[in-house]
Design an enzyme around this catalytic site. Structure first.
Site, mmCIF file in Angstrom:
data_model
loop_
_atom_site.group_PDB
_atom_site.id
_atom_site.type_symbol
_atom_site.label_atom_id
_atom_site.label_comp_id
_atom_site.label_asym_id
_atom_site.label_seq_id
_atom_site.Cartn_x
_atom_site.Cartn_y
_atom_site.Cartn_z
ATOM 1 N N HIS A 69 179.612 85.302 37.890
ATOM 2 C CA HIS A 69 179.950 85.039 36.842
ATOM 3 C C HIS A 69 180.667 86.030 36.148
ATOM 4 C CE1 HIS A 69 177.137 88.745 37.144
ATOM 5 N NE2 HIS A 69 177.442 88.520 36.014
ATOM 6 N N HIS A 71 182.308 89.359 33.379
ATOM 7 C CA HIS A 71 182.032 89.962 32.437
ATOM 8 C C HIS A 71 182.721 90.053 30.734
ATOM 9 C CE1 HIS A 71 178.492 92.419 34.703
ATOM 10 N NE2 HIS A 71 178.140 90.650 35.028
ATOM 11 N N ASP A 82 171.386 91.183 35.821
ATOM 12 C CA ASP A 82 172.268 90.145 37.243
ATOM 13 C C ASP A 82 171.098 90.824 38.562
ATOM 14 O OD1 ASP A 82 174.216 89.822 35.929
ATOM 15 O OD2 ASP A 82 175.707 91.647 36.199
ATOM 16 N N CYS A 136 159.483 88.988 28.250
ATOM 17 C CA CYS A 136 157.988 89.924 27.767
ATOM 18 C C CYS A 136 157.366 89.170 29.004
ATOM 19 C CB CYS A 136 157.226 89.618 26.661
ATOM 20 S SG CYS A 136 157.103 88.250 26.380
ATOM 21 N N HIS A 205 154.163 86.464 22.522
ATOM 22 C CA HIS A 205 155.147 88.007 23.050
ATOM 23 C C HIS A 205 153.503 88.596 23.783
ATOM 24 C CE1 HIS A 205 157.462 91.621 23.291
ATOM 25 N NE2 HIS A 205 156.096 91.789 22.576
ATOM 26 N N HIS A 217 155.713 96.770 27.191
ATOM 27 C CA HIS A 217 156.110 95.616 26.598
ATOM 28 C C HIS A 217 157.129 95.718 26.811
ATOM 29 C CE1 HIS A 217 156.367 95.661 21.817
ATOM 30 N NE2 HIS A 217 156.418 97.623 22.802
#
Length: 248
Positions: A69, A71, A82, A136, A205, A217
């Site tokens: 990929h 950037h 990544d 989450c 969440h 969290h």
């Protein structure tokens, strides 16, 4: 990678700019070949989500030897996301190409980076957000693995699944992950998953209760962290999920 493969990758990265390109290097009939894939991320300028259909088609061509990929406007250096994705991928080589605007206004390839799985786990506090990996549910999985030695199953989840009016990731899968629903009025124990509903029609969440009124969290689009349990978070609580080994 040979020069022909690198040129094909660079051409794809330049054509996709300012979006991230993504693709796969496969061995096709014994020769290296770059297969460009679609980036189906909701915000392709910020990250990539490779089309599952394109991945399957590339697999049919031959063994996958590298995930690629770009950037755009950023260094060819793996982000937390990544490195976390590389750990999940089962592919030994990952390649990043950086692409940016030059002094004359032209867009050009700038640098390359190759890396692979090393056992990396993102820090529980201060990790970057990346849906499907560092999100989450990702922090719930990593906390249980690091703190309890328990490997929770992963679940495929489309970006913004909580907005499609059909998906209910947590409620559909908590039992398969080894949790029981003890209700929103349960006396909290360390390791409880606090399932909340925030600007959604379904619980979307989750946080880990650490004890002493503290929750860990990872909120959408933010760095992960600890926060005091209560207030807006407690108001958003829909139920408490407790791992079966902890349930009374």
């Amino acid at each position: 990678m040979n020069e022909e493969t690198k040129k094909a990758i660079a051409d794809h990265a330049l054509a996709a700019y300012p979006r991230e390109c993504c693709g796969l290097v496969v061995l096709h009939n014994g020769a290296e070949r770059y297969v460009p894939c679609r980036n189906v991320a909701g915000a392709p300028e910020e990250h990539f989500v490779m089309s599952a259909e394109d991945y399957a088609l590339a697999e049919d061509m031959g063994p996958i030897v590298a995930v690629v990929h770009s950037h755009p406007g950023a260094p060819a250096r793996p982000s937390m996301a990544d490195k976390a994705m590389a750990e999940k991928s089962g592919v030994d080589k990952w390649v990043i190409i950086s692409v940016g605007i030059q002094g004359d206004g032209a867009v050009a390839a700038e640098d390359w980076c190759e890396f692979g799985p090393t056992g990396y786990v993102a820090p529980l506090v201060g990790r970057e957000w990346a849906h499907g990996t560092l999100d989450c549910y990702g922090i719930v999985r990593d906390w249980y693995r690091l703190e309890r030695g328990i490997d929770l199953p992963d679940f495929e989840r489309a970006e913004k699944w909580w907005e499609d009016g059909q998906s209910n990731l947590y409620m559909d899968n908590f039992a398969a992950a080894g949790f029981v629903d003890v209700g929103q009025d349960a006396e909290l124990q360390p390791g409880d998953v606090l399932l909340m509903q925030i600007r959604s029609k379904v619980p979307n969440h989750a946080g880990i209760y650490l004890g002493d009124n503290i929750m860990l969290h990872h909120m959408y689009g933010r760095l992960s962290g600890r926060t005091v349990w209560g207030g807006m978070w407690a108001h958003a609580l829909r139920t408490v999920l407790r791992y079966k080994g902890n349930a009374a």
